[in-house]
Scaffold this active site. Structure first.
Site, PDB file in Angstrom:
ATOM      1  CD  GLU A 145      -2.895   1.044   2.408  1.00 24.27           C
ATOM      2  OE1 GLU A 145      -3.227  -0.083   2.846  1.00 24.27           O
ATOM      3  OE2 GLU A 145      -3.338   2.104   2.868  1.00 24.27           O
TER       4      GLU A 145
ATOM      5  CG  ASP B 145       2.165 -16.667  11.138  1.00 23.26           C
ATOM      6  OD1 ASP B 145       1.349 -15.977  10.509  1.00 23.26           O
ATOM      7  OD2 ASP B 145       1.937 -17.839  11.487  1.00 23.26           O
TER       8      ASP B 145
HETATM    9  C1  MEV Z   1      -5.797   2.881   5.254  1.00 24.39           C
HETATM   10  O1  MEV Z   1      -4.994   1.788   4.872  1.00 24.39           O
HETATM   11  C2  MEV Z   1      -5.783   3.029   6.753  1.00 24.39           C
HETATM   12  C3  MEV Z   1      -6.725   4.109   7.308  1.00 24.39           C
HETATM   13  O2  MEV Z   1      -8.052   3.886   6.827  1.00 24.39           O
HETATM   14  C4  MEV Z   1      -6.681   3.968   8.809  1.00 24.39           C
HETATM   15  C5  MEV Z   1      -7.700   4.806   9.549  1.00 24.39           C
HETATM   16  O3  MEV Z   1      -8.760   5.120   8.993  1.00 24.39           O
HETATM   17  O4  MEV Z   1      -7.426   5.109  10.719  1.00 24.39           O
HETATM   18  C6  MEV Z   1      -6.321   5.473   6.863  1.00 24.39           C
END
Ligand code: MEV
Length: 425
Positions: A85, A281
């Site tokens: 990501e 893991d």
């Molecule tokens: C995205 O990968 C993670 C978030 O949605 C976490 C959150 O909303 O606190 C940005």
């Protein structure tokens, strides 16, 4: 045409790919090329990866990034992160820098006990079972002596064996609840081997062993990480409001499981990335973390924040059963290097580093969400991805990034602006 095949595992790698391409991809040789394109040119390295699992046909790459500028308990770290990501590593790095000038992160391991259970059914008198258990208890240690020898030398071993009556939850169900210290290893194999040896020793006609397995719920393998600073040092524009909204964001997660799950997902962005990079893991960590988040009976935030006497405090408490020896940690050359990069930490130190990565990620997410919103950063990434897909030159890329500085980014809008730019040329 049937897609069922016998003896697939006996085929060699090329034969497996050929079967796959023929059966599922109309014998398209380009597909074969794609699978083979990811083979490592070093056959020794490829063999190593082939043997991690069964039926390997190729490698699936994930990026390994690094987040520098972490200060944890006064020590500097560059943290390796494996994640697909975008924004996660950038966010970790920014937050690390931010807290490095505010005292850094403080982390401590609260406990390191792991758990395994022999689940069994027994219909007889409980008192007889208890007597039998007591008569066997010494033997449990004896029959596991060979397995625990090395571990005991490293300061680990079996900490306790308890008989637990679970008949209120399920008719005739009892268990041997065994606690372990596994030193620097995650200890899954060690625990399971001990449990199986114990169960063989315990089994008799009226005791039906159902299964013996470690638990990935490890609330007593717990680590805490924290940051703290004056509210005034927190956010340039309006520190007070920022701190208040930050705390409210956590209160909302605690009040609303829908939000808590996403909140914790953000925490796990940081946690999993380091867990994977260090050869641990992540499924075990995920399962244990979410169970811990639900320990009160309601799914809640893994992090917490307070403002007291104008001091902002933000912390995480999370169970993390990880290892720095054994398993993939030394087998995968990149996990080994990741651990090298962290200074070959003992498992306890790795727990602290991982908890910090989770806390940092949650700080980044809540900071963005309660101020600019996360789409600003995400859409910037989205924009560069679209530009890349369009095959724009460096010059066109620069133009488009400037052009969209204050405009709404959508796929269509970017394509249109790009086409216009090309037409005008
Ligand atoms: C995205 O990968 C993670 C978030 O949605 C976490 C959150 O909303 O606190 C940005």
């Amino acid at each position: 045409m049937s897609k069922i095949i016998n003896g697939f595992s006996k085929l060699n790698k090329i034969e497996k790919i050929d079967w796959l391409v023929e059966t599922y991809f109309q014998n398209n040789q380009k597909v074969k090329q794609v699978f083979m394109q990811y083979w490592n040119s070093n056959p020794v390295l490829q063999d190593l990866h082939d043997d991690f699992i069964e039926n390997t046909i190729s490698n699936f790459y994930l990026p390994l990034g690094i987040a520098p500028n972490f200060v944890i308990n006064g020590r500097d770290y560059t943290i390796p992160m494996v994640i697909e990501e975008s924004s996660v590593v950038a966010a970790a790095s920014l937050v690390a820098k931010f807290w490095s000038t505010r005292g850094g992160f403080k982390a401590e391991v609260i406990s390191t006990t792991k758990i395994g259970q022999v689940h069994f059914m027994y219909q007889g008198e409980k008192v007889e079972l208890t007597n039998y258990f007591n008569s066997k208890k010494e033997n449990f240690y004896k029959v596991t002596e060979e397995i625990t020898k090395n571990m005991r030398n490293r300061g680990g071993g079996i900490l306790g064996i308890e008989l637990r009556d679970k008949t209120a939850e399920l008719k005739n169900y009892y268990q041997l609840h065994v606690t372990f210290e596994t030193a620097d290893s995650m200890g899954a194999n060690f625990i399971n081997s001990c449990l199986e040896a114990i169960s063989h020793e315990f089994e008799k006609d009226d005791i039906q062993i159902v299964m013996s397995i470690l638990s990935n719920y490890v609330p007593e393998c717990l680590v805490r990480a924290e940051v703290t600073c004056k509210v005034d040092e927190l956010y340039a524009e309006n520190s007070e409001l920022f701190a208040q909204k930050f705390v409210q964001a956590i209160q909302i997660a605690n009040a609303e499981p829908h939000r808590a799950v996403t909140h914790n997902k953000g925490v796990m962005n940081g946690i999993d990335a380091v867990v994977i990079a260090t050869g641990n893991d992540f499924r075990a960590i995920e399962a244990g973390a979410h169970a811990y988040a639900a320990k009160s009976g309601t799914y809640k935030s893994l992090t917490n924040a307070t403002i007291e006497n104008r001091i902002f405090k933000f912390w995480i408490e999370i169970p993390l059963a990880v290892g720095t020896v054994g398993g993939l940690t030394s087998l995968h050359p990149l996990s080994k290097l990741s651990l090298n990069l962290l200074g070959n930490p003992p498992a306890k130190e790795l727990m602290q580093i991982i908890a910090v990565a989770g806390l940092a990620q949650n700080f980044a997410a809540l900071r963005a969400l309660t101020t600019t919103g996360i789409q600003k950063g995400h859409m910037k990434m989205h924009l560069t991805n679209i530009i890349k897909q369009l095959g724009a030159s460096e010059e066109e890329k620069e133009f488009l990034i400037n052009y969209f500085e204050n405009k709404t980014i959508t796929h269509n809008a970017v394509v249109e602006a790009y086409n216009k730019l090309v037409d005008e040329k």
